[in-house]
Design an enzyme around this catalytic site. Structure first.
Site, mmCIF file in Angstrom:
data_model
loop_
_atom_site.group_PDB
_atom_site.id
_atom_site.type_symbol
_atom_site.label_atom_id
_atom_site.label_comp_id
_atom_site.label_asym_id
_atom_site.label_seq_id
_atom_site.Cartn_x
_atom_site.Cartn_y
_atom_site.Cartn_z
ATOM 1 N N GLU A 1 0.334 -0.841 0.232
ATOM 2 C CA GLU A 1 0.187 -0.074 0.095
ATOM 3 C C GLU A 1 0.748 0.876 0.000
ATOM 4 O O GLU A 1 0.076 2.426 0.573
ATOM 5 C CB GLU A 1 -0.961 0.247 1.278
ATOM 6 C CG GLU A 1 -2.049 -1.350 1.005
ATOM 7 C CD GLU A 1 -3.800 -0.955 2.129
ATOM 8 O OE1 GLU A 1 -3.324 0.083 2.805
ATOM 9 O OE2 GLU A 1 -4.517 -1.829 1.805
ATOM 10 N N GLU B 1 -5.122 -8.531 0.985
ATOM 11 C CA GLU B 1 -5.777 -8.631 2.138
ATOM 12 C C GLU B 1 -7.506 -8.245 1.397
ATOM 13 O O GLU B 1 -7.682 -7.156 0.747
ATOM 14 C CB GLU B 1 -6.100 -6.823 2.752
ATOM 15 C CG GLU B 1 -4.561 -6.967 3.260
ATOM 16 C CD GLU B 1 -4.287 -5.842 4.090
ATOM 17 O OE1 GLU B 1 -5.292 -5.161 4.254
ATOM 18 O OE2 GLU B 1 -2.213 -5.578 3.741
HETATM 19 C C1 BG6 Z 1 -4.494 -2.224 4.876
HETATM 20 C C2 BG6 Z 1 -3.254 -2.263 5.371
HETATM 21 O O1 BG6 Z 1 -4.045 -0.210 4.907
HETATM 22 O O2 BG6 Z 1 -5.145 -2.035 5.831
HETATM 23 C C3 BG6 Z 1 -3.250 -2.235 7.320
HETATM 24 O O3 BG6 Z 1 -1.651 -2.359 4.943
HETATM 25 C C4 BG6 Z 1 -4.344 -2.355 8.088
HETATM 26 O O4 BG6 Z 1 -1.936 -2.743 7.624
HETATM 27 C C5 BG6 Z 1 -5.294 -2.735 6.863
HETATM 28 O O5 BG6 Z 1 -4.767 -2.581 9.480
HETATM 29 C C6 BG6 Z 1 -6.900 -1.776 7.766
HETATM 30 O O6 BG6 Z 1 -6.504 -1.019 7.658
HETATM 31 P P1 BG6 Z 1 -7.533 -0.430 9.447
HETATM 32 O O7 BG6 Z 1 -6.317 1.075 9.452
HETATM 33 O O8 BG6 Z 1 -8.645 -0.697 9.327
HETATM 34 O O9 BG6 Z 1 -6.121 -1.268 10.389
#
Ligand code: BG6
Length: 476
Positions: free
Chosen positions: A168, A376
Site C-alpha cells: 500500500e 487483504e
Molecule cells: C491496510 C493495511 O491499510 O488495511 C493494513 O495494509 C491495515 O496494515 C488494514 O491494518 C486495515 O486498516 P485499518 O486502518 O483499519 O487497520
C-alpha cells in the site's frame, strides 16, 4: 442460471498480518527502531495512545499462531519482514538474529504445508534512514532498499515463492505526506509526489534484482484498491470520477504494470508544479519493474463528485469507530468523496461492497492482463468476548462470505485469481485505531493499554473459514 466455475486447484486460501501490527518485541534481538516506534508514542497520534511495542507478541508466540493456522487448514500466510530487524540502521551490517526469526517462522510454516507470502515493506521504515536523509524523500533510499531486499532474496529464495514488494504505497504515502496521519506526518503535495516517485523506483529496483536472484518466484506490489464510482451521471460527476480513477488508482497501477505515469494526471501536475522530478534512466528502471501479479488489498469502493476549485481538501479518517464521523475529503478542482447511499457501512464508515470487489477485479484484469492475488480483505469491527470464550462474529462471516462469493463470480468472469488472504489471522494493532478495531479470525485478549495475557481464542469466523478452505470455496 448457469453453473459457476469453482475456485481453481491450488487456490491460496490465506490470512495475513504485518510486522509492526503483530510482532511486538520492538527492541529485542538487536532490532533498531522504525518510524512507527517513535510516531505512535507522540501524544495524540493514535487512538488512546496505542502502539506496537508488544502488539500481539507474535514474535514470541508464532509457533502457537502457526499451530492454529495448521488446525484451520490455512494454505498461505502473508506476513511482513521488519527492515530494522535485519538492518537496525537501515544499512550497514546485517543483524543475523533478526533474519533468524523469519527463517524460523518460514520453516515452521513449511513444516505445516503453509505457503509463506513474504511482504518486504509494510511501512516500518528504519528510523535511522528517516533521520539521515528523510527516508522516502531521498533517492538514496532506492539503493538501501535494494540491498535489504537482495539479502532476503539470497537467503530465502529456496523457501519463499510468493513475494510482495511494497504494501500500500498509495495509502501509506498519502497518509504520510498528504494527510499527515502516518510518519513523518507531512502535509505537502509536492513532497508527496516526489517521495512516491522514489518508492516507485525502489519497487522497480527490487523487482529487477528479484528476476536474477529468485527466478522461480513471483513478485508484485500490494495496492490499496478502492474502485471509484461516480456519484451521479451528471457529466461533472463523471469527470470527477475519471479524475479520481486517474489520481487514486491508475497513478500507481499504470506505473507498476505499464512502467509509466498516466498522461492526464501527469499533465495536470506539470501545470500545478507538483510533478515529481524524473531523471534520465528512471523510465528504464520503471519499465523493469513489471510485476508477476497485482496484489490488492480490498476493503471498499469510494464514490466521487465534482469538487470546485475552492472545495473540499484532504482530511483525516475516522479512528474512533463512531459511525458518520469521517469528514468529506477531496482535491479542489478534481474530485471529492461522497457517501454511497446504496451500500451499508462499517462503524468506521467503510462502504461494504462485495460487488465492488467483483467489478474491481474485472477492471484490473482487463486493463493490465495480469493475475491478481488478494493480499487483504476483511472487516474491522468491535468484537465481544462472551462467557465460555465465545466470539459470535456473524457480521464478519457475512462480510467474508459475500466477498468470497464475489471472487468466485470474478473467476467466472475470467479473472485469473491466485488466492485470497483474510485480513487478519489473529487480531492485531490497527495502526491509528488501536486494538478495538478487530479484524482477526482469532481473538487476542488485550486492549489499548493493557496487554493482559494475550490469550488466543478462536472466533466463530475461524471455524467458518476452516470449512470454506476444506471445501475449496465449495458452494458459497
Ligand atoms: C491496510 C493495511 O491499510 O488495511 C493494513 O495494509 C491495515 O496494515 C488494514 O491494518 C486495515 O486498516 P485499518 O486502518 O483499519 O487497520
Amino acid at each position: 442460471h448457469h453453473e459457476l466455475d469453482g475456485f481453481p486447484q491450488g487456490f491460496l486460501w490465506g490470512a495475513a498480518s504485518a510486522a509492526y501490527q503483530a510482532e511486538g518485541a520492538w527492541n529485542v534481538d538487536g532490532k533498531g527502531p522504525s518510524i512507527w516506534d517513535g510516531f505512535c508514542k507522540q501524544p495524540g497520534r493514535t487512538f488512546q495512545g496505542s502502539n506496537g511495542d508488544v502488539a500481539v507478541d507474535h514474535y514470541h508466540r508464532f509457533r502457537e499462531d502457526i499451530a492454529l493456522m495448521a488446525e484451520m487448514g490455512l494454505k498461505a500466510y502473508r506476513f511482513s519482514v521488519s527492515w530494522p530487524r535485519l538492518y537496525p540502521d537501515g544499512r550497514g551490517p546485517l543483524n543475523e538474529a533478526g533474519l533468524a526469526f523469519y527463517e524460523k517462522l518460514i520453516d515452521t510454516l513449511r513444516a505445516h504445508d503453509i505457503e509463506p507470502i513474504l511482504t518486504l515493506y509494510h511501512w516500518d521504515l528504519p528510523q535511522a534512514l528517516q533521520d539521515d536523509y528523510g527516508g522516502w524523500e531521498s533517492r538514496r533510499i532506492v539503493a538501501d532498499f535494494e540491498r535489504y531486499c537482495v539479502t532476503l532474496f539470497r537467503r530465502l529464495a529456496g523457501k519463499v515463492r510468493f513475494w510482495v514488494s511494497l504494501n500500500e504505497q498509495n495509502y501509506n504515502l498519502t497518509n504520510a505526506y498528504q494527510l499527515g496521519t502516518h510518519p513523518p506526518g507531512v502535509r505537502n503535495r509536492k513532497r508527496f509526489f516526489q517521495a512516491n516517485h522514489h518508492a516507485f523506483l525502489a519497487n522497480a529496483g527490487a523487482i529487477a534484482a528479484f528476476r536474477d536472484l529468485v527466478p522461480d518466484g513471483l513478485i508484485g506490489p500490494s495496492f490499496a484498491y478502492s474502485p471509484a464510482y461516480p456519484a451521479s451521471p451528471d457529466p461533472r460527476d463523471m469527470l470527477a470520477f475519471e479524475n479520481a480513477e486517474e489520481f487514486t488508482n491508475h497513478w500507481w497501477l499504470d506505473t507498476y504494470c505499464l512502467g509509466r505515469y498516466p498522461g492526464a494526471a501527469l499533465a495536470y501536475l506539470r501545470k500545478t508544479g507538483e510533478a515529481p522530478e524524473i531523471l534520465p534512466g528512471d523510465r528504464d528502471l520503471l519499465a523493469q519493474g513489471r510485476p508477476d501479479f497485482i496484489g490488492i488489498n480490498y476493503y471498499q469502493t469510494l464514490t466521487y463528485a465534482d469538487n470546485p476549485p475552492d472545495g473540499e481538501t484532504m482530511r483525516g479518517i475516522n479512528t474512533t469507530g463512531e459511525k458518520g464521523t469521517t469528514p468529506a475529503s477531496g482535491v479542489p478542482g478534481l474530485y471529492k468523496t461522497r457517501p454511497n447511499p446504496h451500500v451499508e457501512t462499517t462503524n468506521w464508515d467503510w462502504a461494504i461492497d462485495p460487488t465492488g470487489l467483483r467489478l474491481g477485479l474485472r477492471r484490473l484484469s482487463s486493463r493490465y492482463g495480469l493475475p491478481i492475488l488478494i493480499t487483504e480483505n476483511g472487516l474491522g469491527e468491535f468484537d465481544r468476548l462472551e462467557r465460555g470464550d465465545l466470539i459470535h462474529d456473524d457480521y464478519r462471516i457475512a462480510y467474508l462470505k459475500d466477498h468470497i462469493a464475489a471472487c468466485r463470480e470474478a473467476i467466472t468472469d475470467g479473472v485469473d485469481l491466485l488466492g485470497y488472504c483474510v485480513w487478519s489471522f489473529t487480531d492485531i494493532l490497527s495502526w491509528l485505531n488501536g486494538y478495538q478495531k478487530r479484524y482477526g479470525l482469532v481473538y487476542v485478549d488485550r486492549d489499548e493499554r493493557d496487554p493482559k495475557d494475550l490469550r488466543r481464542i478462536r472466533k466463530d469466523s475461524y471455524f467458518w473459514y476452516q470449512k470454506i478452505i476444506k471445501d475449496n470455496g465449495g458452494n458459497i
